[in-house]
Write an enzyme that holds these catalytic residues in place. Structure first.
Site, PDB file in Angstrom:
ATOM      1  N   LYS A   1      -3.713   6.094  -6.580  1.00 31.72           N
ATOM      2  CA  LYS A   1      -2.623   5.134  -6.430  1.00 31.72           C
ATOM      3  C   LYS A   1      -2.197   4.477  -7.746  1.00 31.72           C
ATOM      4  O   LYS A   1      -1.032   4.136  -7.913  1.00 31.72           O
ATOM      5  CB  LYS A   1      -2.989   4.090  -5.374  1.00 31.72           C
ATOM      6  CG  LYS A   1      -3.117   4.735  -3.983  1.00 31.72           C
ATOM      7  CD  LYS A   1      -3.586   3.772  -2.929  1.00 31.72           C
ATOM      8  CE  LYS A   1      -2.480   2.815  -2.521  1.00 31.72           C
ATOM      9  NZ  LYS A   1      -2.871   2.029  -1.326  1.00 31.72           N
TER      10      LYS A   1
ATOM     11  N   LYS B   1      -6.888  -3.391  -5.311  1.00 33.91           N
ATOM     12  CA  LYS B   1      -6.707  -2.278  -4.369  1.00 33.91           C
ATOM     13  C   LYS B   1      -7.474  -1.051  -4.832  1.00 33.91           C
ATOM     14  O   LYS B   1      -7.468  -0.714  -6.017  1.00 33.91           O
ATOM     15  CB  LYS B   1      -5.219  -1.937  -4.239  1.00 33.91           C
ATOM     16  CG  LYS B   1      -4.392  -3.088  -3.665  1.00 33.91           C
ATOM     17  CD  LYS B   1      -2.899  -2.867  -3.770  1.00 33.91           C
ATOM     18  CE  LYS B   1      -2.369  -1.887  -2.762  1.00 33.91           C
ATOM     19  NZ  LYS B   1      -0.865  -1.898  -2.749  1.00 33.91           N
TER      20      LYS B   1
ATOM     21  N   GLY C   1      -4.756   1.085   5.033  1.00 27.82           N
ATOM     22  CA  GLY C   1      -4.841  -0.368   4.962  1.00 27.82           C
ATOM     23  C   GLY C   1      -6.216  -0.887   4.583  1.00 27.82           C
ATOM     24  O   GLY C   1      -6.483  -2.084   4.661  1.00 27.82           O
TER      25      GLY C   1
ATOM     26  N   GLU D   1      -2.763  -5.844  -8.583  1.00 27.30           N
ATOM     27  CA  GLU D   1      -1.325  -6.054  -8.423  1.00 27.30           C
ATOM     28  C   GLU D   1      -1.084  -7.504  -8.095  1.00 27.30           C
ATOM     29  O   GLU D   1      -1.958  -8.172  -7.523  1.00 27.30           O
ATOM     30  CB  GLU D   1      -0.831  -5.270  -7.198  1.00 27.30           C
ATOM     31  CG  GLU D   1      -0.240  -3.942  -7.462  1.00 27.30           C
ATOM     32  CD  GLU D   1       0.182  -3.214  -6.175  1.00 27.30           C
ATOM     33  OE1 GLU D   1       0.387  -2.020  -6.272  1.00 27.30           O
ATOM     34  OE2 GLU D   1       0.289  -3.835  -5.099  1.00 27.30           O
TER      35      GLU D   1
ATOM     36  N   PHE E   1      -0.026 -10.312  -5.794  1.00 27.68           N
ATOM     37  CA  PHE E   1      -0.002 -10.369  -4.334  1.00 27.68           C
ATOM     38  C   PHE E   1       1.292 -11.022  -3.894  1.00 27.68           C
ATOM     39  O   PHE E   1       1.602 -12.146  -4.295  1.00 27.68           O
ATOM     40  CB  PHE E   1      -1.209 -11.158  -3.801  1.00 27.68           C
ATOM     41  CG  PHE E   1      -1.228 -11.256  -2.302  1.00 27.68           C
ATOM     42  CD1 PHE E   1      -1.469 -10.129  -1.525  1.00 27.68           C
ATOM     43  CD2 PHE E   1      -0.989 -12.467  -1.659  1.00 27.68           C
ATOM     44  CE1 PHE E   1      -1.472 -10.211  -0.123  1.00 27.68           C
ATOM     45  CE2 PHE E   1      -0.996 -12.556  -0.275  1.00 27.68           C
ATOM     46  CZ  PHE E   1      -1.237 -11.427   0.491  1.00 27.68           C
TER      47      PHE E   1
ATOM     48  N   LYS F   1       0.330  -0.423  10.650  1.00 21.98           N
ATOM     49  CA  LYS F   1       1.629  -0.571  11.309  1.00 21.98           C
ATOM     50  C   LYS F   1       1.504  -0.505  12.835  1.00 21.98           C
ATOM     51  O   LYS F   1       0.735   0.294  13.363  1.00 21.98           O
ATOM     52  CB  LYS F   1       2.557   0.541  10.838  1.00 21.98           C
ATOM     53  CG  LYS F   1       2.816   0.505   9.336  1.00 21.98           C
ATOM     54  CD  LYS F   1       3.392   1.811   8.832  1.00 21.98           C
ATOM     55  CE  LYS F   1       3.426   1.818   7.313  1.00 21.98           C
ATOM     56  NZ  LYS F   1       3.670   3.165   6.764  1.00 21.98           N
TER      57      LYS F   1
ATOM     58  N   ASN G   1       3.359   8.426   0.318  1.00 22.47           N
ATOM     59  CA  ASN G   1       2.582   9.270   1.215  1.00 22.47           C
ATOM     60  C   ASN G   1       3.181  10.665   1.218  1.00 22.47           C
ATOM     61  O   ASN G   1       4.361  10.841   1.486  1.00 22.47           O
ATOM     62  CB  ASN G   1       2.570   8.684   2.624  1.00 22.47           C
ATOM     63  CG  ASN G   1       1.753   7.413   2.673  1.00 22.47           C
ATOM     64  OD1 ASN G   1       0.709   7.302   2.024  1.00 22.47           O
ATOM     65  ND2 ASN G   1       2.222   6.429   3.411  1.00 22.47           N
TER      66      ASN G   1
ATOM     67  N   ARG H   1       3.167  13.349   3.072  1.00 17.09           N
ATOM     68  CA  ARG H   1       2.988  14.035   4.360  1.00 17.09           C
ATOM     69  C   ARG H   1       4.026  13.504   5.338  1.00 17.09           C
ATOM     70  O   ARG H   1       4.758  12.588   5.020  1.00 17.09           O
ATOM     71  CB  ARG H   1       1.598  13.718   4.909  1.00 17.09           C
ATOM     72  CG  ARG H   1       1.401  12.209   4.969  1.00 17.09           C
ATOM     73  CD  ARG H   1       0.165  11.803   5.736  1.00 17.09           C
ATOM     74  NE  ARG H   1      -0.237  10.452   5.419  1.00 17.09           N
ATOM     75  CZ  ARG H   1       0.260   9.340   5.941  1.00 17.09           C
ATOM     76  NH1 ARG H   1       1.234   9.400   6.840  1.00 17.09           N
ATOM     77  NH2 ARG H   1      -0.168   8.145   5.571  1.00 17.09           N
TER      78      ARG H   1
ATOM     79  N   VAL I   1       3.476   8.947  10.897  1.00 22.22           N
ATOM     80  CA  VAL I   1       3.464   8.634  12.334  1.00 22.22           C
ATOM     81  C   VAL I   1       4.866   8.218  12.793  1.00 22.22           C
ATOM     82  O   VAL I   1       5.363   8.666  13.822  1.00 22.22           O
ATOM     83  CB  VAL I   1       2.469   7.472  12.611  1.00 22.22           C
ATOM     84  CG1 VAL I   1       2.581   6.980  14.041  1.00 22.22           C
ATOM     85  CG2 VAL I   1       1.040   7.887  12.299  1.00 22.22           C
TER      86      VAL I   1
END
Ligand code: ADP
Length: 449
Positions: free
Chosen positions: A116, A158, A165, A200, A202, A237, A290, A292, A295
């Site tokens: 990331k 992170k 998440g 990062e 926040f 989510k 992401n 891919r 959902v």
């Protein structure tokens, strides 16, 4: 075009991919664990291969088993769905070495976006705004102190390899910095096998907004608008919609053009999602990509008319975007509720036998699910058992439609998140489009839960 595709997944997404293959006239192979013998993806695939015991590490994540199944059945390609092996660059490499097409981006790009901190650097260099933070891994306490001074408080640590998440720690003041750094590193090590973290700023009250993209193997990338995924619990989510109530045509056009330019520079192929946070003053910052299908892809499908899974398959077979996507026009508003097998108050997973499963229908309602009456929800996998998606001519109609569809969705025998979604849909701030990622905490707080 491919003759036969192996679907390296389970549940609703495996079924969704099988549907797309059937419509394209492509034969399918399902793989399944011993816990999924009676699953619908097994029933509807042309062939099915058992790849091991219930635990994912021994079945759906077991690369040698999946590749053997592909070789025995002689498939041309593998669709990984989401989760499991979908963002595993090594798996993409093994597919390539076995002369099987991996339906997704190249292993190099998966690797780049999977780290990331590296993803941040690459997209920044390609022209996207990123959350102010460290340029790479925070290596040791001296650098930590320097970065914290530069970024200011609150900041978030992170995991470089993070996902779902997990692996995030908020630091609110100087005296928490060191202990949070140590906790974040050990959590990251445990969850992802590497302790590396980056820092990062926040953002206190963000909205999560993401762009759906498709890139072909001829250098062209397009975006299919954005999704609003701000309604989350513990960074996961729960409900998504498209378009976002917080974006207007001008900001969509500007950011969309930047996203496309950046990904063309990077050489992105197949489907992907570029995730951003929007702060209270409307500034928008990249957080991750992401590599891919997601959902929540159906909300984009409903407002664009594009079948994203078919597009993925066609792109992987070498088609140009013009052929793979066809006509695209944005219309109306779509909302998706993730129906999880869990207690709506305590969020404890609720595995077991479904006794009644009566899905709603009617105009503008879509249900993506592999559940049915008498199915047993095993305790080994993700708790999402259905996605309820509606489309309306505008947001107000979509909300009305979702409310009635939730009321008409009957699932008995296990507990589900349907009552929670009904609470969300009944909330005046939700209807007004006024919310940030703390919406659920507030909603449950005011209800005394
Ligand atoms: P993951 O890969 O685990 O999904 P993300 O980087 O996509 O991690 O972040 C997931 C969620 O965590 C975001 O949607 C947001 O709610 C929260 N989050 C991440 N980064 C920040 C940040 N810098 N400030 C505030 N919230 C954040």
């Amino acid at each position: 075009m491919f003759q036969k595709i192996l679907v390296a997944n389970r549940g609703e997404i495996a079924l969704r991919i099988i549907c797309a293959c059937k419509e394209l006239g492509i034969a399918t192979v399902a793989v399944y664990s011993e816990a999924d013998r009676n699953s619908l993806h097994v029933r509807f695939a042309d062939e099915a291969v058992c790849i091991g015991p219930p635990r994912s590490s021994e079945s759906y994540l077991n690369i040698p088993q999946v590749i053997s199944a592909a070789e025995i059945t002689n498939v041309d390609a593998i669709h990984p769905g989401y989760g499991f092996l979908s963002e595993n660059a090594n798996f993409a490499k093994v597919c390539e070495a076995s002369e099987i097409t991996f339906i997704g981006p190249t292993a190099e790009v998966i690797e780049m976006m999977g780290e990331k901190d590296r993803a941040r650097r690459e997209v920044k260099a390609a022209g996207l705004p990123t959350v102010p933070g460290s340029d790479g891994i925070v290596e040791g306490e001296d650098q930590l102190a320097k970065e914290a001074t530069k970024i200011g408080y609150p900041l978030i640590l992170k995991a470089v390899a993070g996902g779902g998440g997990r692996g995030m720690r908020i630091v609110r003041k100087r005296d928490e910095l060191l202990s949070m750094y140590q906790t974040a590193r050990s959590e990251a090590q445990q969850a992802f096998g590497t302790p590396d973290v980056y820092a990062e700023k926040f953002i206190e009250h963000p909205r999560h907004i993401e762009f759906q993209v498709l890139g072909d193997q001829h250098g062209k990338v397009i975006h299919l608008g954005e999704r609003e995924c701000t309604i989350q619990r513990r960074h996961q989510k729960l409900l998504e919609e498209s378009p976002s109530p917080a974006m207007d045509a001008k900001s969509r056009k500007e950011l969309g053009a930047k996203v496309v330019r950046a990904l063309e520079k990077i050489g992105y192929t197949n489907a992907g999602t570029v995730e951003f946070l929007m702060d209270e003053d409307g500034s928008i910052y990249f957080i991750e990509m992401n590599t891919r299908i997601q959902v929540e892809h159906p909300v984009t499908e409903l407002v664009t008319g594009v079948d994203l899974i078919k597009a993925q398959i066609r792109i992987a077979a070498g088609e140009r975007l013009e052929e793979a996507v066809g006509e695209m026009t944005f219309s109306g508003h779509a909302i998706e509720c993730r129906i999880n097998a869990e207690d709506p108050d305590t969020f404890v997973p609720s595995a077991g036998r479904i006794t009644t499963f009566q899905a709603p229908g009617g105009t503008g309602v879509r249900v993506d699910s592999a559940a049915y009456a008498d199915a047993v929800i095993p305790p080994y996998y993700d708790s999402m058992i259905a996605k309820l998606i509606v489309k309306g001519r505008d947001r107000a109609e979509a909300i009305g439609r979702m409310k009635r569809a939730l009321e008409m969705f009957v699932i008995e025998g296990i507990k589900t998140s349907i009552p929670l979604h009904r609470k969300i849909l009944a909330d005046p701030d939700f209807s007004a489009g006024k919310f940030d990622t703390h919406f659920i905490e507030k909603l449950l707080g005011t209800n005394g839960k």
